[in-house]
Design an enzyme around this catalytic site. Structure first.
Site, mmCIF file in Angstrom:
data_model
loop_
_atom_site.group_PDB
_atom_site.id
_atom_site.type_symbol
_atom_site.label_atom_id
_atom_site.label_comp_id
_atom_site.label_asym_id
_atom_site.label_seq_id
_atom_site.Cartn_x
_atom_site.Cartn_y
_atom_site.Cartn_z
ATOM 1 N N GLU A 69 48.838 49.296 18.797
ATOM 2 C CA GLU A 69 48.304 47.930 18.821
ATOM 3 C C GLU A 69 49.211 46.921 18.127
ATOM 4 O O GLU A 69 49.320 45.772 18.552
ATOM 5 C CB GLU A 69 46.900 47.895 18.197
ATOM 6 N N HIS A 138 32.919 51.279 17.590
ATOM 7 C CA HIS A 138 33.113 50.823 18.973
ATOM 8 C C HIS A 138 31.981 49.920 19.438
ATOM 9 O O HIS A 138 31.654 49.896 20.623
ATOM 10 C CB HIS A 138 33.228 52.015 19.934
#
Lengths: 347, 336
Positions: A69, A138
């Site tokens: 990322e 999540h």
């Protein structure tokens, strides 16, 4: 692009297809637009946020990346500074934790620190939201973090029409834009977890919705609800129930957090005098508090009839079990109760 | 690829300019650092004076910058660190505006908003960054832009050996190699991450060993020698331009000043800097140029005084510039 359809026959699209259509049209219009991120290429994103683009534009412009990322966002910054218009996907917004330095110290600060000499026309996309028992890592929305950081525009569409028009604006903007799409709203067969309209009228021709212009989702006279993304739909369901009790609810969807259209909220409050802010981000030090603080600073512009209320994730992490998850994510019943308490507790 | 006389002279002049610049800033930095209000016991007030804030000087690292930038065109980009004056000057950043920026003035590159760790000059494609390792993926992005545009530009990530322990370094090398991007990673080993020595921080003896892990060539420049760096960087940049992907270079350099100006440097053995200066890269090149007859003593003197004059012009420009209007604090958050 005109077609022979009558207004009643305007094409309907789910959220994800509307979002992809905007990207496709901008990629066709402007060769500097390209996509990068984990799984955005061949499979079109795990949430289908780039579906079909790899086939249409090829692997050079729709780039699958390693699970890196920091490199994804850092690369987007470097490419944007050199005149490209990258769209970098983070898949789950939770993964901002892996690369926050690029957001906090780099992407948000480059234009300012350069005194305006460097522009960063880039879009960071990420899915957000709970409701499918994906647990604490999540299920977050986290838009408050982005909005708290100066130098980033924050877009949170709640429906397919806005999804397309706001994506077009995001790509054309010369600044970093974080565009957050709620998994529950995408219209994907496996993620239909909100009782709401998943497909709405979406014109085929490109259109851009200006940032900082709220949408009045529903007109009403007793209570103003400000809500984003999934919470817009929950507010609509609550408003329908409340209507039966004779309580008239106005719903405002600001659509963008930065810039934030407070004037629409003030105008509504001039009519209703009662405010409920609903958010799927954490409660404390966040979006609900910010909106109510701004209202407090502008009390001279309207007369409140009740103390403002807010609903958000109550400062705990999001639990796994459905029996628990429902307890922390605001539900329709919570909204109904909050509105009732606004009506029953005058100042 | 041997350096031509022109290239040697270019590098010599740039290195002189960098050294003169850093040695001058080192002194100007303390101007006004002892204002009357300073608390007893403090050595100086970092935020006060002609040059406010921290100051990280690059004297002793000039050869890395000159040896790389001699191969670069304006469209090539350099992405630097908190200690990046050497690369800024070698890349051709406007010295007057750079100095005004460092002084916090409105004629600065960033109108006084960036300061010496955050210098941006889009005209020559230079940027630097205050977060260790953060700029490395930016170079990868610039290289990706060059590849997508097909304009032949190369990107340079320049950083210290300390940054090679950041995740951003490893993610960037992997991605650049995977995508065969025209980028060169220039690791300058000055042996210190603030106070912690390379030996105490780094599992490998040389970061060049890490290149193999990312399937790219690694070149070690074991001495603080601009001629050797010229060769290494020349190869790496030519590879990048040919579309053959990235290279990692690690060069031995020296940090003559502290981590920041005013650093008491208690972690450094006594006499270390004096010893390092025995192999000073500028003196080394100067000797070579004199021996080869490329320069004579008069020309050396002339070059040194020209560098000094140029720095004085920049300092005077910065002194004469005004501070930005207070209203500018709220401007430039977003591009118009």
């Amino acid at each position: 692009m005109s077609n022979a359809n009558t207004a009643a026959e305007v094409r309907k699209l789910p959220f994800y297809m509307a979002m992809v259509e905007a990207i496709r049209q901008e990629m066709a219009r402007d060769s500097s637009v390209f996509c990068l991120g984990e799984d955005v290429g061949q499979i079109g994103g795990v949430f289908q946020s780039t579906v079909g683009l790899h086939k249409e534009f090829g692997a050079e412009r729709v780039r699958d990346t390693p699970i890196s990322e920091t490199a994804i966002l850092g690369t987007a910054l470097g490419a944007a500074a050199q005149g490209m218009r990258p769209i970098a996907e983070l898949m789950f917004v939770d993964f901002m934790g892996v690369c926050f330095d690029q957001i906090l110290n780099n992407i948000s600060k480059t234009t300012y620190m350069s005194g305006g000499a460097v522009k960063l026309p880039l879009v960071i996309t990420a899915s957000t939201g709970g409701g499918i028992c994906d647990a604490a890592q999540h299920s977050q929305t986290l838009h408050g973090y982005f909005a708290h950081t100066p130098g980033i525009k924050v877009v949170i569409p709640s429906n397919p029409y806005d999804a397309k028009g706001l994506m077009t604006t995001a790509i054309r903007d010369d600044n970093p834009v974080v565009y957050l799409f709620h998994r529950g709203l995408l219209g994907l067969p496996v993620l239909n977890f909100i009782d709401a309209q998943f497909a709405t009228d979406v014109p085929e021709e490109p259109y851009a919705i200006p940032f900082g212009e709220a949408r009045i989702v529903r007109k009403g006279s007793d209570v103003t609800i400000v809500a984003f993304a999934q919470m817009v739909h929950k507010a609509r369901l609550a408003a329908a129930e409340l209507e039966a009790q004779g309580i008239s609810v106005e719903i405002i969807d600001p659509r963008t957090l930065v810039p934030l259209d407070m004037d629409s909220i003030y105008t509504s409050l001039s009519k209703t005098g009662r405010l409920l802010v609903i958010d799927e981000d954490y409660l404390s030090f966040g979006v609900t508090g910010e909106i109510i603080a701004r209202v407090a600073e502008n009390l001279g512009r309207f007369t409140l009839k009740a103390a403002p209320r807010r609903l958000a994730i109550p400062d705990v992490n999001i639990p796994y079990s459905p029996a628990l998850e429902n307890q922390v994510i605001p539900q329709v019943s919570n909204i109904v109760e909050a509105v009732e308490s606004l009506m029953n507790n005058p100042l | 690829m041997q350096a031509s006389h022109d290239q040697l002279l270019w590098m010599y002049h740039r290195m002189l300019l960098i050294r003169e610049y850093e040695d001058t800033l080192a002194m100007v930095y303390f101007e006004g650092k002892l204002p009357p209000h300073i608390q007893k016991g403090l050595a100086f007030d970092i935020g006060a004076g002609t040059i406010p804030g921290e100051m990280h000087l690059s004297a002793g690292q000039e050869a890395a910058a000159a040896g790389v930038c001699v191969h670069l065109e304006p469209q090539d980009s350099v992405w630097g660190t908190h200690r990046a004056h050497h690369f800024a000057i070698a890349k051709g950043v406007n010295l007057d505006r750079m100095t005004a920026e460092i002084f916090g003035k409105v004629d600065g590159l960033c109108r006084g908003k960036g300061g010496h760790m955050h210098l941006y000059d889009p005209e020559v494609n230079f940027a630097c960054n205050g977060i260790v390792g953060a700029g490395i993926p930016h170079a990868v992005g610039a290289a990706l832009a060059a590849k997508l545009k097909g304009n032949g530009a190369v990107a340079i990530a320049e950083f210290g050996e300390g940054a090679a322990n950041q995740g951003s370094f490893h993610e960037s090398l992997n991605l650049a190699s995977l995508w065969q991007l025209p980028v060169v990673f220039v690791c300058q080993d000055n042996n210190y991450g603030i106070s912690v020595s390379k030996k105490a921080s780094t599992a490998v003896e040389s970061n060049v060993e890490r290149a193999a892990g990312y399937a790219m060539p690694g070149i070690r420049v074991a001495e603080n020698d601009v001629v050797a760096m010229h060769v290494a960087a020349g190869e790496a940049i030519a590879r990048a331009r040919r579309g053959e992907g990235p290279t990692l270079i690690e060069m031995k350099v020296d940090r003559y000043y502290g981590h920041f100006q005013g650093d008491p440097e208690g972690y450094r053995p006594k006499g270390e800097v004096r010893a390092l200066k025995q192999s000073d890269p500028i003196i080394r090149l100067e000797k070579q140029l004199l021996e080869q007859g490329v320069l004579n003593e008069d020309q050396v003197k002339q070059a040194r005084s020209a560098a000094s004059e140029r720095v004085q012009v920049a300092i005077a420009f910065a002194r004469a510039s005004a501070y930005p209007d207070a209203a500018e604090a709220r401007q430039h958050l977003f591009a118009e």
